[in-house]
Design a protein around this motif. Structure first.
Motif, short mmCIF file in Angstrom:
data_model
loop_
_atom_site.label_atom_id
_atom_site.label_comp_id
_atom_site.label_asym_id
_atom_site.label_seq_id
_atom_site.Cartn_x
_atom_site.Cartn_y
_atom_site.Cartn_z
N LEU A 82 31.44 43.77 34.83
CA LEU A 82 32.67 43.12 35.04
C LEU A 82 32.30 41.88 35.96
O LEU A 82 32.69 40.51 35.93
CB LEU A 82 33.96 43.60 35.40
CG LEU A 82 34.48 44.70 34.42
CD1 LEU A 82 35.64 45.34 34.96
CD2 LEU A 82 34.92 43.80 33.26
N VAL B 53 41.35 45.72 30.69
CA VAL B 53 40.94 44.52 31.49
C VAL B 53 42.05 43.47 30.83
O VAL B 53 42.34 43.34 29.55
CB VAL B 53 39.71 43.80 31.33
CG1 VAL B 53 39.46 42.39 31.88
CG2 VAL B 53 38.48 44.81 31.59
N VAL C 48 42.44 44.95 36.24
CA VAL C 48 41.80 46.31 35.65
C VAL C 48 42.42 47.56 35.75
O VAL C 48 42.90 47.86 36.82
CB VAL C 48 40.26 46.36 36.57
CG1 VAL C 48 39.46 47.36 36.00
CG2 VAL C 48 39.37 45.00 36.40
N TRP D 21 37.61 40.81 42.66
CA TRP D 21 36.42 41.74 42.07
C TRP D 21 35.45 41.72 42.90
O TRP D 21 34.51 40.66 42.52
CB TRP D 21 36.09 40.70 40.60
CG TRP D 21 37.22 41.12 39.66
CD1 TRP D 21 38.58 41.62 39.79
CD2 TRP D 21 37.27 41.02 38.12
NE1 TRP D 21 39.37 41.50 38.46
CE2 TRP D 21 38.37 41.49 37.66
CE3 TRP D 21 35.98 40.74 37.45
CZ2 TRP D 21 38.57 41.34 36.31
CZ3 TRP D 21 36.03 40.84 36.04
CH2 TRP D 21 37.41 41.03 35.40
#
Length: 143
Positions: free
Chosen positions: A30, A71, A60, A47
Motif C-alpha cells: 500500500l 481499501v 483501510v 499511511w
C-alpha cells in the motif's frame, strides 16, 4: 549446553524478527501505491510505513488477524497508476477507487485477488482492456 541455549535464543530472535518484517507486506504494498499516486488532498497522510501494519491507516479496514480486507478511496482526488503489487494482497475483498483520476492499465495481477468481492474503478482515466484474469475470481460480484 550454554552454547546450545545461546544458539536457540539467537534462532528464536531471528525468527521473531523475520515475522515482524514479513508481517508488514501489505503495508509495504500500500505504501508503494501511495508513492505511485499524486495525493493533492492528503487523504493518504496516515499511511506510515513505519507502523507494524496498515490497520490503523485511514481508508483501510483489516480483519481480526490484522490483514487488509478493504481499501476505500472513492472520490479522493488521487491520480497516477495502479501498482501490480496490489495483486499480492491475498485477503483483499473490496478495492474502492472510483471517482479519481487513476490512469494507465488495470494490472493483470489483480486477478490473483481470489477473495475480491468488489472492484470499483469507474469514473477514472484507465486505459486498455479489462484483464481476462479478473474473470477467474469466483468471489467477484461487482466490477
Amino acid at each position: 549446553m550454554a552454547a546450545l541455549t545461546g544458539a536457540a535464543l539467537l534462532l528464536a530472535s531471528l525468527l521473531a524478527l523475520a515475522a515482524i518484517t514479513s508481517g508488514n507486506t501489505e503495508g509495504d504494498i500500500l505504501y508503494s501505491q501511495r508513492q505511485a499516486w499524486k495525493d493533492p488532498n492528503n487523504v493518504l497522510q496516515s499511511w506510515d510505513p513505519t507502523l507494524v501494519n496498515p490497520c490503523t491507516w485511514y481508508h483501510v479496514t483489516c480483519n481480526n488477524v490484522n490483514s487488509v480486507i478493504r481499501v476505500d478511496l472513492g472520490n479522493a482526488g488521487l491520480s497516477g497508476a495502479l501498482v501490480p503489487g496490489l495483486g499480492r494482497m491475498v485477503n483483499l475483498q473490496y478495492l474502492e477507487l472510483f471517482g479519481n483520476n487513476i490512469s494507465g492499465p488495470i494490472p493483470a495481477t489483480l486477478g490473483n485477488l481470489t477473495r475480491l468481492v468488489s472492484l470499483d474503478l469507474y469514473d477514472n482515466r484507465l486505459t486498455g482492456a479489462i484483464p481476462a484474469s479478473l474473470g477467474n475470481i469466483e468471489t467477484l460480484r461487482f466490477l
